[in-house]
Design a protein around this motif. Sequence first.
Motif, PDB file in Angstrom:
ATOM      1  N   GLY A 133      -0.956  -0.202   9.482  1.00  0.00           N
ATOM      2  CA  GLY A 133       0.026  -1.794   9.296  1.00  0.00           C
ATOM      3  C   GLY A 133       0.809  -1.060   8.733  1.00  0.00           C
ATOM      4  O   GLY A 133       2.165  -1.285   8.291  1.00  0.00           O
ATOM      5  N   PHE A 134       0.754  -0.131   7.826  1.00  0.00           N
ATOM      6  CA  PHE A 134       1.730   0.264   6.288  1.00  0.00           C
ATOM      7  C   PHE A 134       2.082   1.885   7.143  1.00  0.00           C
ATOM      8  O   PHE A 134       1.362   2.558   7.435  1.00  0.00           O
ATOM      9  CB  PHE A 134       0.849   0.598   5.129  1.00  0.00           C
ATOM     10  CG  PHE A 134       0.662  -0.532   5.114  1.00  0.00           C
ATOM     11  CD1 PHE A 134       1.333  -1.764   4.417  1.00  0.00           C
ATOM     12  CD2 PHE A 134      -0.612  -1.263   5.278  1.00  0.00           C
ATOM     13  CE1 PHE A 134       1.206  -3.008   3.607  1.00  0.00           C
ATOM     14  CE2 PHE A 134      -1.190  -2.125   4.420  1.00  0.00           C
ATOM     15  CZ  PHE A 134      -0.279  -3.267   4.026  1.00  0.00           C
ATOM     16  N   ILE A 135       3.591   1.821   7.410  1.00  0.00           N
ATOM     17  CA  ILE A 135       3.922   3.764   8.015  1.00  0.00           C
ATOM     18  C   ILE A 135       3.340   4.517   6.885  1.00  0.00           C
ATOM     19  O   ILE A 135       2.931   5.849   7.542  1.00  0.00           O
ATOM     20  CB  ILE A 135       5.727   3.713   8.269  1.00  0.00           C
ATOM     21  CG1 ILE A 135       6.056   4.468   9.003  1.00  0.00           C
ATOM     22  CG2 ILE A 135       5.782   3.218   6.788  1.00  0.00           C
ATOM     23  CD1 ILE A 135       5.494   4.713  10.278  1.00  0.00           C
ATOM     24  N   LYS A 136       3.982   4.751   5.784  1.00  0.00           N
ATOM     25  CA  LYS A 136       3.670   5.597   5.144  1.00  0.00           C
ATOM     26  C   LYS A 136       1.269   6.259   5.393  1.00  0.00           C
ATOM     27  O   LYS A 136       1.351   7.501   4.838  1.00  0.00           O
ATOM     28  CB  LYS A 136       3.523   5.229   3.964  1.00  0.00           C
ATOM     29  CG  LYS A 136       5.846   5.125   3.347  1.00  0.00           C
ATOM     30  CD  LYS A 136       5.510   5.210   1.726  1.00  0.00           C
ATOM     31  CE  LYS A 136       7.202   5.351   1.377  1.00  0.00           C
ATOM     32  NZ  LYS A 136       7.112   4.880   0.251  1.00  0.00           N
ATOM     33  N   VAL A 137       0.899   5.328   5.313  1.00  0.00           N
ATOM     34  CA  VAL A 137      -0.631   5.508   5.322  1.00  0.00           C
ATOM     35  C   VAL A 137      -0.434   5.799   6.569  1.00  0.00           C
ATOM     36  O   VAL A 137      -1.453   6.661   6.796  1.00  0.00           O
ATOM     37  CB  VAL A 137      -1.569   3.641   5.040  1.00  0.00           C
ATOM     38  CG1 VAL A 137      -2.509   4.692   5.262  1.00  0.00           C
ATOM     39  CG2 VAL A 137      -0.881   3.346   3.494  1.00  0.00           C
TER      40      VAL A 137
END
Length: 245
Positions: free
Chosen positions: A219-223
């Motif tokens: 749900g987090f693009i960087k992760v």
Amino acid sequence: MRSICRLILFMADDNPHVIPEMDPTLRKQIQECNLQIVNVTTPANFFHVLRRQIHREFRKPLIVMSPKNLLRSKACRSNLSEFDDVQGHPGFDKQGTRFKRLIKDQNDHSDREEGIRRLVLCSGKVYYELDDQRTKVDAKDVAICRVEQLCPFPYDLVQRELKRYPNAEVVWCQEEPLNMGGYSYVLPRLISSMEAVGRGGYEDVKYVGRAPSAATATGFIKVHQKEQAEIAEKALQRDPLNFPY
């Protein structure tokens, strides 16, 4: 190709422990299976799988898992010869007007196949990330093959690649979590293929991908991007992989 792929693959009724008769037309294998499930990675292969579906004398459900983001990928392209050249084209099998159930490694290393240290099998768009990482780290001793047709499983072509790289560590790589994607479906069929050619069994198949998860993505693009990079790096690392991952 996330949890829904796993559910659809589990609806396939083929026996993973019995390698079917692989006749030249593959008609019998497909007719004895209730589904066709593909995850194509090139425009030409997409064209040919639809063309094959139309021209067959019988009907069998076809499910295409290819993600829409490949439509925007500059790496996902095909030469015109891949659509109509019966003689084939450089780097591919000589079957220019046929759907490729498995696309073999595109690097020209026919003179050093026994020196290939790892054979990475994958399906779908993760191939392009693996290929980029291979170029980045200059891992010329790693072969990457794309399983374009998951069901019915291409036992004959997988066995061909296992024989082609007799000393290679065998890896299944996917971007999905362990409990999703194609791993659970592919694993017993890959083991059957390996046992048939004397390449070992369960403990000889390594897994590279996300750990088991209840969610399909963070749900987090960087992760997400960090995890994607770690998958590609691990699949191409110099050190041997642990069992199973």
